[in-house]
Write a protein that holds these residues in place. Structure first.
Motif, short mmCIF file in Angstrom:
data_model
loop_
_atom_site.label_atom_id
_atom_site.label_comp_id
_atom_site.label_asym_id
_atom_site.label_seq_id
_atom_site.Cartn_x
_atom_site.Cartn_y
_atom_site.Cartn_z
N PRO A 116 -0.92 11.78 -0.01
CA PRO A 116 -2.36 11.07 0.32
C PRO A 116 -2.40 9.50 -0.12
O PRO A 116 -1.85 9.05 -0.87
N THR A 117 -2.98 8.76 0.74
CA THR A 117 -2.98 7.42 0.64
C THR A 117 -4.23 6.71 1.26
O THR A 117 -5.01 7.53 2.04
N LEU A 118 -4.81 5.82 0.79
CA LEU A 118 -5.93 4.91 1.29
C LEU A 118 -5.50 3.94 2.00
O LEU A 118 -6.17 3.00 2.37
N ALA A 119 -4.30 3.59 2.38
CA ALA A 119 -3.79 2.37 3.07
C ALA A 119 -4.12 2.37 4.62
O ALA A 119 -4.22 1.00 5.00
N ARG A 129 -15.83 0.50 -1.85
CA ARG A 129 -14.94 -0.74 -1.73
C ARG A 129 -14.11 -1.10 -2.90
O ARG A 129 -13.00 -1.48 -2.75
N ALA A 130 -14.68 -0.67 -3.95
CA ALA A 130 -13.91 -0.93 -5.14
C ALA A 130 -12.72 0.26 -5.52
O ALA A 130 -11.50 -0.17 -6.09
N VAL A 131 -12.93 1.29 -4.90
CA VAL A 131 -11.54 2.20 -4.75
C VAL A 131 -10.53 1.86 -3.62
O VAL A 131 -9.37 1.88 -3.96
N ALA A 132 -11.15 1.66 -2.58
CA ALA A 132 -10.19 1.56 -1.38
C ALA A 132 -9.83 0.19 -1.03
O ALA A 132 -8.82 -0.06 -0.35
N GLY A 133 -10.36 -0.83 -1.53
CA GLY A 133 -10.27 -2.11 -1.38
C GLY A 133 -11.06 -2.86 -0.38
O GLY A 133 -11.46 -2.48 0.57
N ARG A 134 -11.58 -4.09 -0.82
CA ARG A 134 -12.78 -4.90 0.00
C ARG A 134 -12.30 -4.83 1.35
O ARG A 134 -13.19 -4.79 2.47
N GLU A 135 -10.93 -5.38 1.59
CA GLU A 135 -10.68 -5.63 3.02
C GLU A 135 -10.49 -4.46 3.93
O GLU A 135 -10.40 -4.47 5.11
N GLN A 136 -10.37 -3.17 3.00
CA GLN A 136 -9.87 -1.93 3.96
C GLN A 136 -11.09 -1.23 4.34
O GLN A 136 -11.16 0.00 4.87
N ASP A 143 -2.20 2.18 -3.95
CA ASP A 143 -2.97 3.26 -4.17
C ASP A 143 -3.56 3.68 -5.58
O ASP A 143 -2.78 3.09 -6.38
N GLU A 161 -8.67 -7.12 -4.88
CA GLU A 161 -8.83 -6.45 -3.61
C GLU A 161 -9.50 -4.98 -3.84
O GLU A 161 -10.33 -4.72 -3.22
N ARG A 162 -9.01 -4.31 -5.10
CA ARG A 162 -9.71 -3.26 -5.09
C ARG A 162 -9.76 -3.07 -6.89
O ARG A 162 -8.89 -3.55 -7.44
N SER A 197 0.56 -1.07 -0.04
CA SER A 197 0.11 0.03 0.00
C SER A 197 0.81 1.29 -0.01
O SER A 197 0.52 2.31 -0.44
N ARG A 253 -14.59 7.36 -9.50
CA ARG A 253 -13.24 6.98 -8.98
C ARG A 253 -12.39 8.08 -8.42
O ARG A 253 -11.86 7.84 -7.56
#
Lengths: 314, 351
Positions: free
Chosen positions: B190-193, B221-228, A171, A213-214, A89, B150
């Motif tokens: 900037p991060t979505l981590a 979910r699609a942008v940030a990640g489902r698990e996130q 990202d 995952e995304r 990430s 997005r």
């Protein structure tokens, strides 16, 4: 399906099924040694199209379906150099091109040995190694770095295979930021006069893997060749087992494949992967646990029936 | 006729030229890999939209028909010269065939979707959708412009983290003062981590936006990640009760509900602005500000998507919260105007 193959694993002696008595697949876990890969027609076609068009190959599929090991094996078959980078990430597109070794620069500053230009601290990234090994080697020498593992695979071939593993962890901007260097086959390094560049005949074959995952940006997807690997089941599992463990009797491989097969209506996550099947076969052989022996269920509990997965009702 | 997107057209020509498919199956399989879908019905003449069918060399006389291959290609190495295939968008010029070469011709359908649209197109309403055969009402149009969604969400959900390039000024200052450098200071990036927590208002006032909420959750979910992404529901105000499952199991939103430090908390709510016959109790501005303060104390940036326009937002909330209009008028620019480059993590140093 008949066409002219630029990539044909059948022509590679290393990819041929091992002879009886020859043991492959001794490694455990996520096998990236590229020693054995059981290709399907669809996989071979995708690689050929990637080679013919210069597009990166985006490999989708569940965990353990062979996404990551494909690139290394393809490099072996082609006889090309191989580089890989696991994306996290925190990875930025820039990191795949070059990075500055700030820590070394700081150490040099404190030891009063600071080099006047930033270039002395620039480390080549995987795409630099893949685009132009000669300049990457020169730069690595300046920056006191070594070539990443796999770079000497295939002798000193002028072309390379690159694996960018788990691109979906990055990202959202990262895939799009890769489009320019991958499309133009060049990029500029800070402090460097000339851009690092290659040409179509020297372009790397780039594999990217995703666990979905995304979602990846549409612009990026449009520029990739997309290969979807399905979870191996039944005969395909046995075929994979046969290539990895030629010394294990066919009946044993089949029995294990049958015993770990989930119910027909199982969710994709409930299906043991090829990697888990291979681990089960490997553990069964190494520990001499026969299918249906008293210890067998215990072995399956630790190799296959994890995370709430359940065997087929019998 | 099969439409071939522009960029795919050039690559399709390349692939046909290099791989020389000898049957329809191979031809269509490689076309599909390049985004050209589906063979035409049997009644259609050619396998592609090309006026001249792609050259399928006859097995009887392939050598004489095929273009000369460079030695490296024979050894399994493509050896295309010139511009990078990824950058190319045009096919080989017609009439370039020389003796011993095969001319590959394909018709490219213009890709109108990638062209800039005229400004007036943004301001008019499309025709209503045709009534569906199943009788169920069609889904409402998305509240955010689909092609911007997005980018809007990527910008709105990201928080700043010290992941960026080295902050040389801070490092120099630290070293100059003789302080030990325990961590290399980096510039905020900037991060979505760090993940996202979505708080979805399920009050009756939000019923008109139910389908939009479902869509929004999937988009995040699609942008940030489902698990996130963690999704919690609430009614009116999270502190009155929130949870991931059935309403009867909800508990007042407290410290234990807060995501990890740095994760962005996104609220989908009308902030009590909407009206509905059984609308229930609406939280006041003070209650929302107290909730926002608690989230900020936990080190989480907070943003609220509101389906009603700025003119209706209470002044107190406009000043005290990051509010975004959940509407087609919202663009990446408006997100930047509200949030800057990305949201700062409360209490965190800039680098």
């Amino acid at each position: 399906m008949r066409y002219h193959h630029l990539f044909d694993p059948a022509n590679d002696p290393a990819a041929a099924p091992p002879r009886a008595g020859e043991r492959r697949g001794a490694a455990t876990g996520d096998r990236r040694d590229g020693g054995v890969y059981v290709y399907t027609e669809a996989i071979v076609l995708a690689i050929n199209v990637g080679l013919a068009t210069g597009r990166p190959i985006l490999v989708r599929g569940p965990s353990g379906s062979g996404k990551s090991s494909l690139a290394r094996n393809a490099a072996r078959v082609l006889g090309w150099r191989y580089y890989e980078r696991v994306i996290t990430s925190r990875t930025q597109a820039h990191d795949l091109l070059w990075e500055v070794d700030h820590l070394r620069r700081l150490q040099d500053a404190q030891a009063r040995e600071l080099q006047p230009d930033l270039v002395s601290y620039v480390r080549p990234g995987v795409l630099w190694w893949a685009f132009h090994r000669e300049s990457a080697l020169r730069q690595a020498q300046i920056a006191a770095r070594r070539e990443p593992e796999g770079g000497d695979q295939g002798g000193e071939h002028h072309r390379a295979v690159v694996l960018l593993d788990e691109i979906d962890k990055a990202d959202p901007d990262v895939p799009n930021n890769l489009l320019v260097p991958l499309g133009s086959l060049q990029f500029q390094v800070e402090g460097y006069g000339e851009p690092v560049r290659t040409h179509a005949a020297g372009a790397p074959l780039v594999f990217l893997t995703t666990n979905d995952e995304r979602d990846l940006p549409g612009a990026f997807l449009r520029r990739c060749v997309e290969l979807k690997l399905e979870a191996a089941r039944g005969d395909r599992l046995v075929e994979i087992g046969r290539h990895h463990f030629p010394e294990i009797p066919e009946a044993t491989l089949q029995a294990i494949a049958e015993l770990i097969s989930p119910p027909q209506d199982a969710e994709p996550d409930a299906m043991p992967s090829a990697a888990e099947y291979l681990d089960t076969v490997r553990a069964s052989a190494s520990l001499q646990v026969e299918p249906n022996s008293p210890t067998w269920q215990d072995l399956l509990q630790v190799t296959v029936w994890k995370h709430g997965r359940a065997p087929k009702a019998r | 006729m099969t439409a071939i997107p522009g960029a795919a057209g050039a690559d399709l020509v390349r692939a046909i030229h290099r791989l020389r498919p000898e049957d329809d199956e191979a031809l269509w399989a490689l076309a599909a890999l390049l985004g050209v879908q589906g063979p035409p019905p049997a009644a259609e003449a050619g396998p592609l939209a090309a006026p001249a069918p792609p050259p399928v060399p006859s097995p009887a006389a392939p050598a004489a028909q095929l273009p000369p291959q460079p030695a490296s290609a024979a050894a399994g190495e493509p050896a295309l010269q010139g511009e990078s295939p990824l950058a190319a968008t045009t096919a080989a010029p017609p009439g370039a065939a020389a003796a011993g070469e095969v001319e590959v011709t394909a018709t490219l359908t213009p890709d109108y979707t990638s062209r800039p649209q005229p400004g007036w197109l943004e301001t008019i309403d499309p025709f209503p959708a045709a009534p569906s055969a199943s009788g169920s009402p069609p889904l409402p149009e998305p509240l955010l412009v689909p092609r911007w969604t997005r980018a809007i969400l990527g910008g709105a959900l990201a928080s700043l983290a010290a992941h960026g390039p080295l902050d040389q000024e801070r490092l120099a200052s630290q070293v100059a003062r003789g302080l030990p450098v325990k961590r290399l200071p980096r510039r905020p990036w900037p991060t979505l981590a760090r993940g996202v927590q979505l708080l979805v208002d399920r009050s009756d006032r939000m019923l008109p936006f139910n389908a939009d909420q479902v869509r929004f959750v999937e988009q995040v979910r699609a942008v940030a990640g489902r698990e996130q992404v963690e999704v919690l529901s609430f009614d009116g105000l999270p502190e009155w009760g929130a949870g991931p499952g059935a309403r009867r199991l909800w508990q007042p939103y407290q410290e234990r509900h807060l995501p990890r430090r740095g994760a962005t908390v996104v609220v989908l709510s009308d902030l009590g602005l909407g009206t509905f016959p059984s609308g229930g109790r609406a939280a006041g501005s003070g209650e929302w500000l107290r909730f926002a303060a608690a989230v900020r104390r936990a080190g989480c940036p907070l943003i609220v998507f509101v389906p009603y326009g700025e003119a209706r937002w209470p002044a107190k909330l406009r000043d005290g919260l990051h509010l975004l209009h959940w509407d087609r008028t919202t663009s990446v620019r408006s997100v930047r105007r509200v949030l800057g480059k990305a949201m700062r993590v409360p209490g965190e140093e800039s680098g």
